[in-house]
Design an enzyme around this catalytic site. Structure first.
Site, PDB file in Angstrom:
ATOM      1  N   HIS B 262      -1.116   7.529  -2.556  1.00 27.61           N
ATOM      2  CA  HIS B 262      -1.874   6.540  -1.780  1.00 27.61           C
ATOM      3  C   HIS B 262      -3.382   6.818  -1.871  1.00 27.61           C
ATOM      4  O   HIS B 262      -4.171   5.951  -2.251  1.00 27.61           O
ATOM      5  CB  HIS B 262      -1.397   6.598  -0.322  1.00 27.61           C
ATOM      6  N   GLU B 263      -3.762   8.041  -1.556  1.00 23.65           N
ATOM      7  CA  GLU B 263      -5.194   8.383  -1.572  1.00 23.65           C
ATOM      8  C   GLU B 263      -5.758   8.328  -2.987  1.00 23.65           C
ATOM      9  O   GLU B 263      -6.946   8.057  -3.177  1.00 23.65           O
ATOM     10  CB  GLU B 263      -5.440   9.756  -0.939  1.00 23.65           C
ATOM     11  N   HIS B 266      -7.126   4.900  -3.515  1.00 20.03           N
ATOM     12  CA  HIS B 266      -8.483   4.809  -2.967  1.00 20.03           C
ATOM     13  C   HIS B 266      -9.484   5.486  -3.902  1.00 20.03           C
ATOM     14  O   HIS B 266     -10.561   4.976  -4.171  1.00 20.03           O
ATOM     15  CB  HIS B 266      -8.557   5.516  -1.602  1.00 20.03           C
ATOM     16  N   GLU B 292      -7.770  -0.825   0.781  1.00 23.18           N
ATOM     17  CA  GLU B 292      -6.378  -0.538   1.110  1.00 23.18           C
ATOM     18  C   GLU B 292      -5.440  -1.152   0.074  1.00 23.18           C
ATOM     19  O   GLU B 292      -4.361  -0.605  -0.210  1.00 23.18           O
ATOM     20  CB  GLU B 292      -6.055  -1.066   2.511  1.00 23.18           C
TER      21      GLU B 292
END
Lengths: 495, 495
Positions: B262-263, B266, B292
């Site tokens: 997930h990160e 980003h 996001e």
């Protein structure tokens, strides 16, 4: 309407907050930052340093400094005001353009050095260093004209207020008169002793835990600091959050352990600076040499003393395992081994001053424009040969490229290491007069009285006294190199 | 004399450099800082944020913004100017007194929340929250009057420029019409599948190396960033040096692994933002929801797809060891398990929107003064019951006190999570039209075409286009929730 003095304290507190961010971002650069971040970091830190310079040198500061002198101030406030004025003076004489250029050139040189040093790339390094030297000479010239001293003395004064190259020449020529002979005698003496090398590898994890244990033994406050890794060990951060670093050699655990003990000395000074003047110059460490005296007090006076070594040995064995080299006698011999080498940071305390004198002579000549960057390798070679009998031809990596200091123009810094060693010996001698049983206390692991003495005599004073006054109050006299010589002779030739 | 526009770009570059220091010091605070440093760090960061606010809202900025509009500018410069004006507008509109009061109340509420949450102390928390809501309503009112929109829309616009509660109501009522039923069908469907839990413990070191491997697979540039640990995972730092974090649960390796993926989404957005406008607003990420969308594209569209899971499984086994739960089929079932729970950050992607809709409805009513802080628990309870069939009576800790967002007044932020999920599904759908063999590419580990598509359609644009234009250029239409629904149905009900 607040008084001029109050306005100044607010301004210095603001500066100290920006200094906090600069210290943390600087620490991060050496320990955490990805290589790709270096340019942006350099620019961000340069922008901040321009801002700090602007605040410090604003017309309001100048006016308030004059006005505050008319106000009714306590003794401490007078001292703080004088320290403010000194900081202002140091800053105001440099044009903002030069400050920024120096910061950018320094970042560039330092970052490139990180890969140029392992590559032994003197040519590439020299290119960047020339720019740093060029800007440092400009800085020195401006400061020198203002203070009416020589260029080099003007830079020396940044790190060691009140010290001069004339005084250094006297001290260093004294050292040069006895050091080579002492070194030879120690080497001969030690050559008669058998010594056994520990067998590595010692994992980084085990060494790290041993280091943390040593920090705990030495009173490091882990609520206000941490231990990390960097290419070149240092003590950074802020008093509320002190960041010390070391580096690990899997074959040689003593190097990281003694490095950690050294930085813990710096750290405890920072962690125990006075807190009643938040953000004020009077609350800062006295000078670079006094700072170094604390790290060397911890490493050399305490850390390598037979009593402390005997005390820490069970922990060493506990973390690294039993082995034949870890008898008490052999462990002490290992920690006190004198062996001239190429690398300053690995040097024993007997040969260390030679490394400093060499750098001092070169950097002084460089700043005074008596030599150029191209001349460094040959001079290095010649002085290493003469002082330590070692050959560094072509070995830039472990010769004139080994240190970080010159990369960002910290000329005038090196002498503080040996001044620190001399102060440390003098302070330990003075401590011994107050606590005649100090060796027994160390052997018993009862270090609290030692720390209390340091706190009362050094740490808690911050910059309340000049270096000379501080050392005289603590030891009864101004800097006297005899204590350092006596320390070396009694430690290395007595038995 | 530089043009007004040039003066503005210099000022924003300067702001961006201070932003760099704030980002690194903020990251350090969450990952490295000793507890003792917290007060000094808070003061240092507050000092910096006052400075940034002063620079942004200086009279010179206002004058230059007007004047720059008379100058001859390129298209990109017009966009950049508009983004500058937006940032200035957002900052200048709030009285300094309100900014400070909000910051103080927010800090107080957040700090108390850290101990009130574990203590389930709703009463104590509500006291502080009331003050935060009171000040947030004032802020919203000022922004609303200026923009001619509703109070809540004015706050929403901070995080998601151009989005309105009217649009959100339409989208969320659509989701509410099918989500509870879909959720039930998925749960029934999955209840017929056997699933085996992996047996821990999985050491942090092994999990960390697995995470690094996943980052490498996903193209994270380790020359421009790093992975660390924090209590709450986040992506921080600067584009040249992106700092992502995760946290490790020794019993559940999937949580850290999916967090890292997930990160990394980003991070890749940040690492691939345009570089031709250093320090300018046009070079920043488009919005919170688009940010996001990238993390959820990585985690949900890519990371939890059967093809990617099959591809990464050998690395999982390689780092964590062979065990019965790590068959391909079971591994996919683990990563796609749908299980409604109380905690938003642990929610699967099917139940996640319910957590968001619930928070959106409450925070909107709160800001519009339709409800008061006292009403939150009952509303929370009622909506949790209705949307997820769960009882939270009296469980404030894992109910309305679970998130940090409201503690410092970040009302308007929550919707961006579900907007991000919808954008991610829509983008993945659009990608599939360009690369019909995308599943095969993922299965082969040939992700480069996927990254190139994201780079060309999202990353490289920075803030050049509005969110609507960006998403329309990339996918052929404005936000359309059907792609999200279709994604959920085809992933969770197809087999």
């Amino acid at each position: 309407m607040p008084s001029a003095y109050t306005r100044l304290t607010s301004r210095f507190q603001r500066l100290s907050r920006f200094g906090h961010l600069s210290a943390i971002a600087g620490w991060d650069m050496m320990t955490m930052m990805s290589p790709g971040g270096s340019r942006a970091r350099g620019e961000a830190l340069a922008e901040l340093s321009v801002l700090q310079h602007q605040i410090l040198t604003s017309p309001e500061t100048a006016v308030d400094l004059v006005q505050a002198k008319q106000e009714s101030l306590s003794d401490d406030e007078w001292v703080n005001l004088a320290e403010m004025e000194r900081a202002w003076q140091q800053a105001v004489i440099l044009p903002a353009r030069l400050v920024e250029a120096k910061s950018v050139a320094g970042s560039r040189c330092e970052n490139a050095w990180r890969s140029q040093r392992p590559a032994n790339d003197w040519k590439g390094f020299a290119e960047n260093l020339k720019e740093v030297v060029y800007l440092s000479r400009q800085e020195a010239e401006i400061r020198a004209q203002n203070a009416g001293v020589s260029r080099y003395d003007a830079l020396l004064d940044i790190y060691e207020p009140g010290m001069t190259s004339c005084q250094l020449d006297t001290i260093f020529s004294d050292i040069k008169s006895w050091l080579p002979d002492l070194l030879q005698r120690v080497i001969t003496h030690q050559s008669e002793q058998s010594i056994q090398q520990p067998q590595g590898p010692f994992t980084i994890e085990n060494q790290r835990h041993l280091g943390l244990k040593a920090m705990e033994t030495l009173g490091f406050d882990f609520d206000a600091g941490r231990l990390d890794v960097s290419a070149h060990p240092f003590c950074g951060g802020v008093p509320q959050d002190v960041r010390i670093t070391t580096r690990y050699d899997q074959q040689n655990f003593l190097s990281a352990l003694m490095g950690v003990i050294h930085e813990t000395g710096h750290a405890r000074y920072e962690q125990n600076l006075p807190t009643q003047w938040p953000g004020q110059p009077i609350a800062l460490a006295r000078s670079t040499a006094i700072h170094e005296s604390q790290s060397l007090f911890f490493e050399m006076q305490l850390g390598r003393s037979p009593a402390f070594l005997a005390r820490i040995l069970p922990e060493v064995i506990n973390h690294l395992g039993v082995q034949p080299a870890l008898t008490q006698q052999n462990f002490i011999r290992l920690a006190q081994r004198v062996e001239p080498g190429l690398i300053r940071v690995n040097a024993d305390e007997v040969s260390y001053p030679a490394h400093i004198i060499l750098r001092y002579e070169i950097e002084r000549a460089l700043i005074e424009s008596e030599i150029e960057v191209e001349d460094i390798p040959a001079l290095w070679q010649e002085k290493m040969e003469r002082l330590l009998g070692m050959d560094t031809t072509g070995n830039y990596r472990n010769g004139c490229m080994q240190d970080i200091h010159w990369t960002d123009g910290a000329f005038g810094y090196f002498p503080t290491y040996t001044l620190g060693a001399m102060y440390a010996a003098q302070l330990f001698q003075a401590l011994g007069r107050t606590l005649p049983d100090v060796e027994q206390l160390i052997a018993d692991g009862d270090l609290q009285p030692v720390f209390i003495w340091l706190q009362e005599n050094i740490w808690h004073h911050g910059s309340r006294f000049s270096t000379r006054e501080l050392i005289t109050r603590a030891s009864g006299e101004d800097l006297n190199p005899r204590w350092f010589r006596q320390h070396l002779e009694s430690r290395y030739l007595a038995d």
